[in-house]
Scaffold this motif. Structure first.
Motif, PDB file in Angstrom:
ATOM      1  N   VAL A  83       1.092  -1.237  -0.025  1.00 59.49           N
ATOM      2  CA  VAL A  83       0.204  -0.303   0.100  1.00 59.49           C
ATOM      3  C   VAL A  83       0.342   1.501  -0.231  1.00 59.49           C
ATOM      4  CG1 VAL A  83      -2.225   1.273   1.140  1.00 59.49           C
ATOM      5  CG2 VAL A  83      -1.708  -1.017   0.885  1.00 59.49           C
ATOM      6  N   LEU A  84       1.383   1.351   1.120  1.00 56.52           N
ATOM      7  CA  LEU A  84       2.751   2.843   0.861  1.00 56.52           C
ATOM      8  C   LEU A  84       3.376   2.614  -0.493  1.00 56.52           C
ATOM      9  CD1 LEU A  84       3.568   4.751   2.815  1.00 56.52           C
ATOM     10  CD2 LEU A  84       5.692   2.959   3.652  1.00 56.52           C
ATOM     11  N   ARG A  85       3.880   2.033  -0.959  1.00 52.06           N
ATOM     12  CA  ARG A  85       4.254   1.414  -2.304  1.00 52.06           C
ATOM     13  C   ARG A  85       3.866   2.440  -3.262  1.00 52.06           C
ATOM     14  NH1 ARG A  85       6.642  -3.468  -0.872  1.00 52.06           N
ATOM     15  NH2 ARG A  85       5.858  -4.593  -1.788  1.00 52.06           N
ATOM     16  N   LEU A  86       2.730   1.757  -3.556  1.00 52.26           N
ATOM     17  CA  LEU A  86       1.281   2.422  -4.244  1.00 52.26           C
ATOM     18  C   LEU A  86       1.398   2.784  -4.314  1.00 52.26           C
ATOM     19  CD1 LEU A  86      -0.712  -1.059  -4.623  1.00 52.26           C
ATOM     20  CD2 LEU A  86       0.512   0.099  -6.227  1.00 52.26           C
ATOM     21  N   LEU A  87       0.747   3.768  -3.557  1.00 52.28           N
ATOM     22  CA  LEU A  87       0.944   5.268  -2.960  1.00 52.28           C
ATOM     23  C   LEU A  87       2.320   6.055  -2.842  1.00 52.28           C
ATOM     24  CD1 LEU A  87      -1.464   5.606   0.586  1.00 52.28           C
ATOM     25  CD2 LEU A  87      -2.062   5.512  -1.877  1.00 52.28           C
ATOM     26  N   ALA A  88       3.134   6.201  -2.646  1.00 48.96           N
ATOM     27  CA  ALA A  88       4.673   6.820  -3.560  1.00 48.96           C
ATOM     28  C   ALA A  88       4.725   6.142  -4.473  1.00 48.96           C
ATOM     29  CB  ALA A  88       5.944   5.933  -2.385  1.00 48.96           C
TER      30      ALA A  88
END
Length: 384
Positions: free
Chosen positions: A72-77
């Motif tokens: 999730v964090l990687r996708l948003l970043a």
């Protein structure tokens, strides 16, 4: 605008959350914005031209529940959104809000599912208090929480959630329309549901514990009626047993033109559940020109003007439910007047109008975030 949508429910699961998210994405596409979606596993790879990314999920009562995942964090970043939209945030949504905060991205949380109410209905005692604490923790992390009704606003204020505003839901005013009654397919369905010209009492929605469809047994013995149920879910055996021997037609899960035809074949709409944060199907019934009977609890309080476009019955009072339905069954002129009033009540709630308001809330939190950044930079410059 670049909008990241983290949704606890998405296609192929059909729910109020899914419908709302799909309409928002379609409107984002129509108005030239960019978006991406993070949803539980099983979702399609794209929707409305936007990519849909999935995370592992567990199944709970036929619903996939997305689990927190480092992705999730990687996708948003990688996407670098201007704002995050958390649809009915629970586990996955909570992670999305936390990840957005870590990345300095403002977030809007949409309160749609009364998790704490479910715990209370199941007499979970301490779990109810823990559920409300969890709800507060999730929504305290968002820059703004949008609630669908005055009842939801009151509940969240009571537990101390601060940043709140009202956002209703849109309705398809063209798809659900009184003129659909002239369609030959509707006439054919009508003959099936009411072969002896019975008054058709309709319900649309999940057949699940919180919907309390079994309470329609209160209508047993009411002369000249036919009951049509649209939907499916885990409570189907319970409801079938409760309504055994009654004039019930099970239409199953419907969508699109078939669902619009079902609404057009009804004479009135009944919803018995007391835990609706909003009540999207009530709006759809009003758009179709139907009077609506629902409990004086939660979202229906804002959607029904008692005595004008329907009736609000006393929650958990089956006799009151039956009394109001009986009044409408006996009076076709009253059904017609209330149906027209219901249609008028929703004319300003097209998805275009409602999403325009939502996008205004997006811009509000974006602007507030930029102002906060500016305020923190000025003192630093002064120190130099």
């Amino acid at each position: 605008m670049r909008v990241a949508v983290v949704s606890e429910s998405f296609l192929p699961t059909i729910s109020g959350v899914t419908t709302s998210v799909c309409k928002v994405l379609q409107e984002l596409r129509r108005t030239g914005h960019e978006a991406m979606v993070i949803a539980p596993s099983g979702a399609p790879a794209s929707f409305a031209g936007f990519p849909v990314h999935t995370v592992p999920a567990l199944s709970y009562r036929q619903f996939p529940v997305g689990l927190p995942n480092p992705r999730v964090l990687r996708l948003l970043a990688d996407f670098r959104p201007d704002v995050l939209h958390a649809a009915s945030p629970f586990l996955l949504g909570a992670q999305g809000i936390a990840a957005a905060r870590r990345l300095g991205v403002p977030s809007v949380a949409v309160f749609q599912t009364d998790v704490a109410g479910y715990a209370s209905r199941n007499h979970l005692g301490q779990a109810t208090r823990l559920a409300w604490r969890f709800v507060k923790w999730v929504h305290d992390g968002a820059d703004l929480t949008l609630v669908p009704s005055t009842a939801s606003m009151r509940d969240l204020r009571r537990i101390g959630v601060q940043r709140l505003d009202r956002w209703a839901r849109g309705v398809d005013l063209d798809g659900y329309h009184p003129n659909n009654r002239r369609d030959p397919a509707v006439a054919a369905l009508r003959r099936r549901l009411a072969p002896n010209n019975e008054v058709v009492i309709g319900y649309v929605g999940r057949i699940a514990p919180e919907k309390q469809v079994e309470r329609l047994r209160a209508l047993r013995g009411l002369a000249g009626i036919s009951i049509a149920l649209v939907g499916d879910g885990p409570s189907t055996p319970l409801v079938a047993k409760a309504l055994a021997g009654m004039p019930v037609t099970w239409l199953g899960r419907l969508a699109g033109a078939e669902l619009a035809a079902a609404y057009a074949s009804f004479d009135l709409f009944v919803h018995a559940g007391t835990e609706e944060t909003f009540g999207q199907t009530l709006q759809e019934a009003h758009a179709a020109g139907l009077p609506v009977v629902a409990p004086r609890a939660g979202g229906p309080i804002d959607l029904i003007e008692h005595g004008t476009d329907g009736f609000l019955f006393t929650p958990d009072d089956d006799r009151d439910l039956r009394r109001h339905v009986a009044v409408l069954v006996a009076d076709s002129a009253l059904r017609h007047r209330m149906g027209e009033a219901g249609r008028r009540a929703v004319l300003g709630r097209s998805w275009e109008n409602v999403c325009g308001s939502l996008f205004g809330f997006y811009q509000q939190v974006i602007d507030e975030g930029l102002s906060l950044q500016a305020e923190t930079l000025v003192p630093a410059a002064q120190r130099r």
